[in-house]
Motif scaffolding. Structure first.
Motif, PDB file in Angstrom:
ATOM      1  N   PRO A   5       0.830  -1.206   0.000  1.00 36.78           N
ATOM      2  CA  PRO A   5       0.000   0.000   0.000  1.00 36.78           C
ATOM      3  C   PRO A   5       0.857   1.245   0.000  1.00 36.78           C
ATOM      4  CG  PRO A   5       0.039  -1.033   2.173  1.00 36.78           C
ATOM      5  CD  PRO A   5       0.707  -1.974   1.230  1.00 36.78           C
ATOM      6  N   THR A   6       0.385   2.261  -0.678  1.00 39.29           N
ATOM      7  CA  THR A   6       1.094   3.531  -0.756  1.00 39.29           C
ATOM      8  C   THR A   6       0.854   4.314   0.512  1.00 39.29           C
ATOM      9  OG1 THR A   6       0.787   3.545  -3.143  1.00 39.29           O
ATOM     10  CG2 THR A   6       1.382   5.635  -2.099  1.00 39.29           C
ATOM     11  N   SER A   7       1.899   4.718   1.193  1.00 39.57           N
ATOM     12  CA  SER A   7       1.748   5.465   2.443  1.00 39.57           C
ATOM     13  C   SER A   7       1.426   6.911   2.163  1.00 39.57           C
ATOM     14  CB  SER A   7       3.039   5.362   3.256  1.00 39.57           C
ATOM     15  OG  SER A   7       4.095   5.997   2.571  1.00 39.57           O
ATOM     16  N   SER A   8       0.759   7.581   3.136  1.00 34.66           N
ATOM     17  CA  SER A   8       0.417   8.992   2.988  1.00 34.66           C
ATOM     18  C   SER A   8       1.660   9.858   3.014  1.00 34.66           C
ATOM     19  CB  SER A   8      -0.537   9.417   4.104  1.00 34.66           C
ATOM     20  OG  SER A   8       0.061   9.166   5.372  1.00 34.66           O
ATOM     21  N   ALA A   9       2.727   9.410   3.726  1.00 36.98           N
ATOM     22  CA  ALA A   9       3.956  10.192   3.771  1.00 36.98           C
ATOM     23  C   ALA A   9       4.596  10.286   2.403  1.00 36.98           C
ATOM     24  CB  ALA A   9       4.932   9.574   4.769  1.00 36.98           C
ATOM     25  N   ALA A  10       4.535   9.165   1.615  1.00 37.14           N
ATOM     26  CA  ALA A  10       5.102   9.205   0.276  1.00 37.14           C
ATOM     27  C   ALA A  10       4.336  10.155  -0.616  1.00 37.14           C
ATOM     28  CB  ALA A  10       5.110   7.795  -0.326  1.00 37.14           C
ATOM     29  N   VAL A  11       3.011  10.208  -0.449  1.00 34.72           N
ATOM     30  CA  VAL A  11       2.204  11.125  -1.254  1.00 34.72           C
ATOM     31  C   VAL A  11       2.536  12.564  -0.913  1.00 34.72           C
ATOM     32  CG1 VAL A  11      -0.141  11.866  -1.769  1.00 34.72           C
ATOM     33  CG2 VAL A  11       0.362   9.438  -1.507  1.00 34.72           C
ATOM     34  N   ALA A  12       2.763  12.821   0.406  1.00 34.73           N
ATOM     35  CA  ALA A  12       3.046  14.186   0.826  1.00 34.73           C
ATOM     36  C   ALA A  12       4.356  14.688   0.237  1.00 34.73           C
ATOM     37  CB  ALA A  12       3.085  14.266   2.349  1.00 34.73           C
ATOM     38  N   LEU A  13       5.317  13.790   0.006  1.00 32.14           N
ATOM     39  CA  LEU A  13       6.596  14.197  -0.537  1.00 32.14           C
ATOM     40  C   LEU A  13       6.505  14.577  -1.997  1.00 32.14           C
ATOM     41  CD1 LEU A  13       8.933  11.557   1.131  1.00 32.14           C
ATOM     42  CD2 LEU A  13       8.655  13.960   1.742  1.00 32.14           C
ATOM     43  N   GLU A  14       5.410  14.341  -2.639  1.00 29.10           N
ATOM     44  CA  GLU A  14       5.285  14.628  -4.054  1.00 29.10           C
ATOM     45  C   GLU A  14       5.002  16.105  -4.329  1.00 29.10           C
ATOM     46  OE1 GLU A  14       2.312  12.059  -5.578  1.00 29.10           O
ATOM     47  OE2 GLU A  14       3.466  10.232  -5.258  1.00 29.10           O
ATOM     48  N   THR A  15       4.731  16.904  -3.326  1.00 27.37           N
ATOM     49  CA  THR A  15       4.409  18.309  -3.538  1.00 27.37           C
ATOM     50  C   THR A  15       5.314  19.200  -2.712  1.00 27.37           C
ATOM     51  OG1 THR A  15       2.770  18.252  -1.771  1.00 27.37           O
ATOM     52  CG2 THR A  15       1.984  17.829  -4.019  1.00 27.37           C
ATOM     53  N   ARG A  16       5.492  20.433  -3.180  1.00 28.92           N
ATOM     54  CA  ARG A  16       6.198  21.454  -2.411  1.00 28.92           C
ATOM     55  C   ARG A  16       5.384  22.734  -2.473  1.00 28.92           C
ATOM     56  NH1 ARG A  16       9.645  24.822  -5.717  1.00 28.92           N
ATOM     57  NH2 ARG A  16       9.535  24.204  -7.907  1.00 28.92           N
ATOM     58  N   CYS A  17       5.529  23.548  -1.467  1.00 29.96           N
ATOM     59  CA  CYS A  17       4.693  24.739  -1.350  1.00 29.96           C
ATOM     60  C   CYS A  17       5.575  25.960  -1.163  1.00 29.96           C
ATOM     61  CB  CYS A  17       3.735  24.593  -0.171  1.00 29.96           C
ATOM     62  SG  CYS A  17       2.767  23.061  -0.232  1.00 29.96           S
ATOM     63  N   LEU A  18       5.260  27.043  -1.851  1.00 37.39           N
ATOM     64  CA  LEU A  18       6.036  28.258  -1.741  1.00 37.39           C
ATOM     65  C   LEU A  18       5.135  29.473  -1.886  1.00 37.39           C
ATOM     66  CD1 LEU A  18       7.868  28.985  -5.087  1.00 37.39           C
ATOM     67  CD2 LEU A  18       6.428  26.994  -4.836  1.00 37.39           C
ATOM     68  N   ALA A  19       5.605  30.583  -1.324  1.00 35.04           N
ATOM     69  CA  ALA A  19       4.904  31.857  -1.414  1.00 35.04           C
ATOM     70  C   ALA A  19       5.698  32.775  -2.330  1.00 35.04           C
ATOM     71  CB  ALA A  19       4.747  32.477  -0.040  1.00 35.04           C
ATOM     72  N   VAL A  20       5.018  33.412  -3.268  1.00 35.11           N
ATOM     73  CA  VAL A  20       5.649  34.323  -4.228  1.00 35.11           C
ATOM     74  C   VAL A  20       5.125  35.726  -3.954  1.00 35.11           C
ATOM     75  CG1 VAL A  20       5.932  34.885  -6.667  1.00 35.11           C
ATOM     76  CG2 VAL A  20       5.874  32.495  -5.943  1.00 35.11           C
ATOM     77  N   GLY A  21       6.029  36.706  -3.860  1.00 34.15           N
ATOM     78  CA  GLY A  21       5.614  38.082  -3.601  1.00 34.15           C
ATOM     79  C   GLY A  21       6.737  38.878  -2.970  1.00 34.15           C
ATOM     80  N   PRO A  22       6.456  40.019  -2.328  1.00 32.30           N
ATOM     81  CA  PRO A  22       5.115  40.640  -2.285  1.00 32.30           C
ATOM     82  C   PRO A  22       4.841  41.477  -3.515  1.00 32.30           C
ATOM     83  CG  PRO A  22       6.652  41.925  -0.981  1.00 32.30           C
ATOM     84  CD  PRO A  22       7.435  40.755  -1.491  1.00 32.30           C
ATOM     85  N   PHE A  23       3.572  41.543  -3.897  1.00 31.61           N
ATOM     86  CA  PHE A  23       3.135  42.380  -5.006  1.00 31.61           C
ATOM     87  C   PHE A  23       2.596  43.692  -4.449  1.00 31.61           C
ATOM     88  CE2 PHE A  23       2.770  37.945  -6.266  1.00 31.61           C
ATOM     89  CZ  PHE A  23       3.485  37.928  -7.452  1.00 31.61           C
ATOM     90  N   ASP A  24       2.850  44.777  -5.173  1.00 35.44           N
ATOM     91  CA  ASP A  24       2.458  46.098  -4.679  1.00 35.44           C
ATOM     92  C   ASP A  24       0.967  46.361  -4.793  1.00 35.44           C
ATOM     93  OD1 ASP A  24       5.086  46.707  -4.025  1.00 35.44           O
ATOM     94  OD2 ASP A  24       5.508  47.551  -6.007  1.00 35.44           O
ATOM     95  N   THR A  25       0.346  45.838  -5.826  1.00 38.22           N
ATOM     96  CA  THR A  25      -1.067  46.141  -6.073  1.00 38.22           C
ATOM     97  C   THR A  25      -1.842  44.865  -6.352  1.00 38.22           C
ATOM     98  OG1 THR A  25      -0.790  46.391  -8.471  1.00 38.22           O
ATOM     99  CG2 THR A  25      -0.374  48.346  -7.099  1.00 38.22           C
ATOM    100  N   PRO A  26      -3.156  44.886  -6.166  1.00 44.81           N
ATOM    101  CA  PRO A  26      -3.976  43.716  -6.523  1.00 44.81           C
ATOM    102  C   PRO A  26      -3.868  43.354  -7.997  1.00 44.81           C
ATOM    103  CG  PRO A  26      -5.199  45.202  -5.095  1.00 44.81           C
ATOM    104  CD  PRO A  26      -3.949  45.922  -5.474  1.00 44.81           C
ATOM    105  N   GLN A  27      -3.667  44.346  -8.857  1.00 46.45           N
ATOM    106  CA  GLN A  27      -3.542  44.051 -10.287  1.00 46.45           C
ATOM    107  C   GLN A  27      -2.269  43.273 -10.578  1.00 46.45           C
ATOM    108  OE1 GLN A  27      -5.868  44.631 -12.770  1.00 46.45           O
ATOM    109  NE2 GLN A  27      -4.470  43.268 -13.871  1.00 46.45           N
ATOM    110  N   ASP A  28      -1.173  43.625  -9.919  1.00 46.54           N
ATOM    111  CA  ASP A  28       0.069  42.855 -10.076  1.00 46.54           C
ATOM    112  C   ASP A  28      -0.140  41.409  -9.635  1.00 46.54           C
ATOM    113  OD1 ASP A  28       1.369  45.092 -10.990  1.00 46.54           O
ATOM    114  OD2 ASP A  28       2.217  45.613  -9.035  1.00 46.54           O
ATOM    115  N   LEU A  29      -0.894  41.236  -8.555  1.00 48.09           N
ATOM    116  CA  LEU A  29      -1.188  39.885  -8.067  1.00 48.09           C
ATOM    117  C   LEU A  29      -1.999  39.100  -9.087  1.00 48.09           C
ATOM    118  CD1 LEU A  29      -1.158  37.823  -5.695  1.00 48.09           C
ATOM    119  CD2 LEU A  29      -3.272  38.881  -4.918  1.00 48.09           C
TER     120      LEU A  29
END
Length: 226
Positions: free
Chosen positions: A67-91
């Motif tokens: 069976p595929t473990s949940s930990a292996a599934v979690a390793l398949e993704t990475r998360c990052l924050a991009v910014g900061p943007f000055d205006t909502p239009q830039d976002l």
């Protein structure tokens, strides 16, 4: 006469018994006592226990996938924050540029303290009259571009200029100090909004957000997945 008859009968009886023993026992000549195609019946006491090879044969577990473990599934993704943007239009522009298969996004707004300018000034003396007298002394020393604050939390202070560049603010302070006045610099900051774009992407994907978002001052860092 009687003995002769008895002797003949004994001989006939022996012949009959011999013929029955010879011809009447099917098993002794390999013949089956049942009709062809009909299995022979056996008593329960005559049946033998099943052979062990089938009971001792190990289960074929190699073909069962792990069976595929949940930990292996979690390793398949990475998360990052991009910014900061000055205006909502830039976002919004960045969100459009980064949209695609396998990319999950969310927008958020935060408040941050940002330095807007550097203020050069003379601290307020005790009274309004003292502030006006100090201003006349500045004029006599050939120090121009000043005015006496009349309201706010810095009432009666003498403003000598508001500068975007801290180097220019320091230059103005040094000039006034050289004329004999205790000029000071105060950093003026305020709460301003900034906009971020959180991304969840496949860990193995060659995801180059910098190649899609071409804006100055935009960076990225790891963040909590959502």
């Amino acid at each position: 006469m009687f003995l002769r008859l008895l002797f003949v009968l004994l001989i006939a009886f022996n012949i009959a018994v011999g013929a029955w023993l010879l011809l009447g026992q099917d098993d002794s000549h390999g013949r089956s006592v049942t009709d062809p195609g009909v299995p022979m019946l056996h008593l329960l006491s005559e049946q033998t226990a099943p052979t062990a090879p089938f009971a001792s044969r190990p289960p074929a577990s190699a073909s069962i996938p792990a069976p595929t473990s949940s930990a292996a599934v979690a390793l398949e993704t990475r998360c990052l924050a991009v910014g900061p943007f000055d205006t909502p239009q830039d976002l919004r522009n960045a969100r459009t540029a980064l949209a695609g298969p396998g990319v999950r996004m969310r927008s958020r707004q935060e408040q941050t303290t940002e330095t807007r300018a550097w203020w050069v000034y003379l601290p307020a003396p005790g009274t309004r009259a003292q502030a006006l007298a100090l201003a006349r002394r500045l004029g006599a020393a050939q120090v121009g571009d000043y005015f006496v604050m009349s309201s706010g939390d810095q009432s009666n202070a003498i403003s000598l200029g508001l500068f975007k560049d801290p180097a220019n603010a320091r230059k103005r302070r040094d000039e006034v100090t050289a004329a004999g006045f205790s000029a000071q610099i105060q950093e003026r900051s305020e709460q301003v909004p900034e906009y971020w774009l959180d991304l969840v992407v496949a860990d193995g994907a060659r995801f180059d957000w910098r190649g899609r978002v071409r804006m100055a001052g935009i960076g990225s860092h790891s963040t909590t997945c959502f």
